[in-house]
Design an enzyme around this catalytic site. Structure first.
Site, PDB file in Angstrom:
ATOM      1  N   GLY A  37     -20.184   5.836 -14.559  1.00 55.28           N
ATOM      2  CA  GLY A  37     -21.930   4.927 -14.192  1.00 55.28           C
ATOM      3  C   GLY A  37     -22.618   4.460 -16.234  1.00 55.28           C
TER       4      GLY A  37
ATOM      5  N   ASP B 229      -8.003   0.962  -5.090  1.00 51.54           N
ATOM      6  CA  ASP B 229      -7.248   1.304  -4.227  1.00 51.54           C
ATOM      7  C   ASP B 229      -6.254   0.032  -4.033  1.00 51.54           C
ATOM      8  OD1 ASP B 229      -8.121   3.525  -4.439  1.00 51.54           O
ATOM      9  OD2 ASP B 229      -8.531   4.027  -2.485  1.00 51.54           O
TER      10      ASP B 229
ATOM     11  N   HIS C  70      -9.139   7.455   1.131  1.00 53.22           N
ATOM     12  CA  HIS C  70      -8.950   7.095  -0.564  1.00 53.22           C
ATOM     13  C   HIS C  70      -8.794   8.729  -1.495  1.00 53.22           C
ATOM     14  CE1 HIS C  70     -10.409   5.521  -4.398  1.00 53.22           C
ATOM     15  NE2 HIS C  70     -11.024   6.175  -4.244  1.00 53.22           N
TER      16      HIS C  70
END
Length: 336
Positions: free
Chosen positions: A36, A173, A200
């Site tokens: 974050g 990814d 994922h």
């Protein structure tokens, strides 16, 4: 049934300065986490974000907000702390990003990490559900395969039936596949495209090396080796960082996701790799290249001529995704 759509590079228009017209408000919930903080720093430099709101319950979040505010840039910084202020932090946002919870960390059992992150997403989704108008929502907290369906169930129970503005942020990814493929083939990564579909996680990611651009003929042994490296990228980095996950690359994925949504809000049909509600592939959620406009997610790219190896991986991926999604529904049912 399948429509093949190819792009020179899904990231080419997003890696450079974005061409936005309007200004928007972005809220980062969990802005004090490792990912974050990096995401907030990157977003701080986006000239077309009018206000960047940062929220967390961590005790040092006030210092984090002050730290980021010392970077001279366009967005106005506003910070909120504590669960009671979560709604205030997101009520006027155009895009809300969930980056909170904890990553795989030495000394913390995976079960505890999952419970912590599940609680975070539950509180997050309940706050979002209370908004008068649902903004674009991107979830980067792990495990995305399970937490995005949890958020969807909570939002659906509150009356939002479309959920076309809810995304799991999976761009890392495709970025990783693009970079590793380019390295293996001695190509410029910025000129390469490798789509990743499925989910994922190591067991659900399916890199479509047979669809890579430019296409290089690799033997089966190299394809399997490269596929393994792409799928296990998180684990490789976590081991190299002594138990700390790939927060930097994930934060960069958050930045590119945000840029894509900002373009969509400006009325431009924009591709973004994401995990979204989609029933076209044998499971209710699926990750891939989805086309987004100001109304939310639209058509997802589909592909023909997958290799037998990729088809086998995809079948295994769908089975694993079904288990993850079913478990998410059980988590929500416990609360009711």
């Amino acid at each position: 049934m399948f429509v093949t759509k190819r792009l020179r590079s899904q990231w080419s228009s997003l890696l450079n300065l974005p061409l936005y017209v309007k200004h928007y408000n972005v809220a980062v919930v969990g802005g004090g986490s490792e990912m974050g903080q990096v995401a907030c720093m990157l977003l701080r430099g986006e000239p077309n974000i009018t206000k960047l709101t940062i929220h967390d319950t961590l005790p040092y979040i006030t210092g984090t907000i002050m730290d980021i505010s010392h970077i001279p840039s366009e967005p106005k910084i506003k910070g909120f702390t504590g669960d009671t202020n979560l709604y205030k932090a997101i009520e006027d946002a155009d895009i809300i990003l969930a980056t909170g919870g904890i990553c795989e960390t030495p000394g913390i059992p995976n079960k505890d990490i999952f419970l912590t992150n599940t609680t975070f997403i539950k509180n997050f989704a309940k706050a979002v559900s209370g908004l008068r108008h649902i903004p674009f929502v991107g979830i980067a907290t792990e495990p995305i395969n399970t937490l995005v369906p949890i958020a969807a169930e909570i939002m659906r129970c509150s009356g939002d039936l479309s959920l076309n503005k809810l995304f799991g942020i999976t761009g890392i990814d495709a970025l990783r596949a693009q970079t590793l493929y380019a390295t293996k083939c001695n190509l410029n990564a910025n000129n390469c495209t490798v789509h990743v579909i499925g989910g994922h996680s190591e067991k659900t990611m399916v890199p479509l090396l047979s669809q890579a651009m430019p296409l290089v003929n690799l033997d089966q042994a190299l394809i399997q080796e490269l596929t393994m490296k792409i799928r296990s990228g998180d684990e490789i980095i976590t081991d190299a960082k002594n138990g700390h996950g790939p927060a930097l690359a994930n934060a960069y994925g958050v930045l590119l996701f945000t840029r894509a949504i900002l373009r969509a809000l400006d009325g431009k049909l924009t591709p973004v790799h994401a995990y979204v509600e989609n029933n076209d592939f044998g499971t209710s959620f699926f990750s891939g290249l989805v086309y987004v406009d100001k109304n939310g997610a639209g058509e997802m790219a589909r592909y023909t001529n997958l290799s037998e190896f990729e088809c086998d991986l995809l079948e295994e991926s769908i089975n694993s995704l079904r288990i993850a999604i079913d478990s998410s529904k059980k988590v929500v049912e416990v609360d009711h």
